[in-house]
Design a protein around this motif. Structure first.
Motif, short mmCIF file in Angstrom:
data_model
loop_
_atom_site.label_atom_id
_atom_site.label_comp_id
_atom_site.label_asym_id
_atom_site.label_seq_id
_atom_site.Cartn_x
_atom_site.Cartn_y
_atom_site.Cartn_z
N LEU A 86 0.80 -1.21 0.00
CA LEU A 86 0.00 0.00 0.00
C LEU A 86 0.84 1.27 0.00
N ASN A 87 2.04 1.21 0.57
CA ASN A 87 2.86 2.42 0.61
C ASN A 87 3.70 2.60 -0.64
N GLU A 88 3.48 1.76 -1.67
CA GLU A 88 4.24 1.87 -2.91
C GLU A 88 3.36 2.08 -4.13
N VAL A 89 2.07 2.39 -3.94
CA VAL A 89 1.16 2.64 -5.05
C VAL A 89 0.73 4.11 -5.02
N VAL A 90 0.05 4.55 -6.09
CA VAL A 90 -0.42 5.94 -6.10
C VAL A 90 -1.33 6.17 -4.90
N PRO A 91 -1.34 7.37 -4.35
CA PRO A 91 -2.10 7.63 -3.12
C PRO A 91 -3.58 7.24 -3.20
N GLY A 92 -4.21 7.49 -4.35
CA GLY A 92 -5.64 7.17 -4.47
C GLY A 92 -5.91 5.68 -4.39
N PHE A 93 -5.03 4.86 -4.96
CA PHE A 93 -5.20 3.40 -4.91
C PHE A 93 -5.04 2.92 -3.47
N ALA A 94 -4.06 3.46 -2.76
CA ALA A 94 -3.85 3.09 -1.36
C ALA A 94 -5.04 3.52 -0.50
N ARG A 95 -5.56 4.73 -0.73
CA ARG A 95 -6.73 5.19 0.04
C ARG A 95 -7.93 4.30 -0.23
N ALA A 96 -8.11 3.90 -1.49
CA ALA A 96 -9.24 3.04 -1.83
C ALA A 96 -9.10 1.69 -1.11
N LEU A 97 -7.91 1.08 -1.19
CA LEU A 97 -7.71 -0.21 -0.53
C LEU A 97 -7.94 -0.13 0.97
N SER A 98 -7.60 1.00 1.57
CA SER A 98 -7.76 1.14 3.02
C SER A 98 -9.22 1.27 3.44
N GLN A 99 -10.13 1.35 2.46
CA GLN A 99 -11.57 1.40 2.75
C GLN A 99 -12.25 0.07 2.44
N MET A 100 -11.47 -0.95 2.08
CA MET A 100 -12.03 -2.23 1.65
C MET A 100 -11.83 -3.31 2.70
N GLN A 101 -12.55 -4.42 2.51
CA GLN A 101 -12.42 -5.56 3.41
C GLN A 101 -12.16 -6.83 2.59
N ARG A 102 -11.53 -7.81 3.23
CA ARG A 102 -11.23 -9.09 2.57
C ARG A 102 -12.48 -9.68 1.92
N GLY A 103 -12.30 -10.17 0.69
CA GLY A 103 -13.40 -10.85 0.01
C GLY A 103 -14.37 -9.91 -0.68
N GLY A 104 -14.23 -8.62 -0.49
CA GLY A 104 -15.16 -7.67 -1.10
C GLY A 104 -14.73 -7.25 -2.49
N ARG A 105 -15.71 -6.78 -3.27
CA ARG A 105 -15.43 -6.21 -4.59
C ARG A 105 -15.91 -4.76 -4.58
N TYR A 106 -15.12 -3.90 -5.21
CA TYR A 106 -15.38 -2.46 -5.11
C TYR A 106 -15.09 -1.76 -6.44
#
Length: 192
Positions: A86-106
């Motif tokens: 997460l600390n090596e991707v563009v900020p928006g991708f990291a922010r998006a992932l930090s709002q997700m949960q295992r097994g979910g699709r977004y």
């Protein structure tokens, strides 16, 4: 005793009070607009299928299926079982992932300022907002991954030491035990 000088108050002109309140409202709206403009851009994440458990943090590494699209729907990148620290991707991708949960699709809508900004990167034109469809398969902390890597290295070293301890070592072209296909003898073993 001192004498108080009295100054008579002049009556407020008709409509002056309304103008005063209007001026205060304009100043308040302007201040609110400036504050709103100063807010960092945000990432919009829409849940397509619910996940479970906690969300990854900036110190985690995520395993995802993803598809990245330009505003016109053109797919510029996609992958299955891709690994992203997460600390090596563009900020928006990291922010998006930090709002997700295992097994979910977004679906994540990332503004250009949190993607590649004014730079063209590959097939992504400068100033492009990006849309990603992401399935968060799993994530682990960096510490967990580093521990797993150390264990794998130790196992490989132990296996190498065992092979060196065999009489005569390994014959040329031989495959270490347990690495052949199931039901097939290892390479280098004579066939009847």
């Amino acid at each position: 005793m001192s004498e108080v000088t009295r100054v008579p108050l002049q009556p407020i002109a008709k409509g002056a009070l309304s103008k005063l309140w209007l001026g205060i409202a304009v100043v308040a709206l302007a201040a609110g607009g400036i504050a709103w403009a100063a807010l960092p851009p945000s990432v919009d994440v829409t849940t397509l299928a619910e996940g479970t458990g906690p969300s990854p943090t900036s110190q985690d590494v995520a395993l995802v299926n993803y598809k990245g699209m330009l505003p016109d729907g053109t797919v510029f990148d996609q992958g299955e079982r891709a690994v992203f620290p997460l600390n090596e991707v563009v900020p928006g991708f990291a922010r998006a992932l930090s709002q997700m949960q295992r097994g979910g699709r977004y679906r994540a809508e990332i503004p250009a300022a949190l993607a590649y900004g004014d730079e063209q990167v590959g097939d992504v034109p400068a100033g492009s907002d990006l849309t990603f469809e992401i399935e968060l398969l799993d994530y682990r902390s960096r510490a967990e991954i580093e521990q797993q890597q150390r264990i794998m290295q130790q196992l490989q070293q132990m296996q190498g030491q065992q092979m060196q301890g065999m009489p005569g070592g390994m014959p040329p072209g031989a495959v270490p035990p347990g690495t052949g296909a199931p039901g097939e003898p290892p390479a280098g073993v004579p066939q009847p």
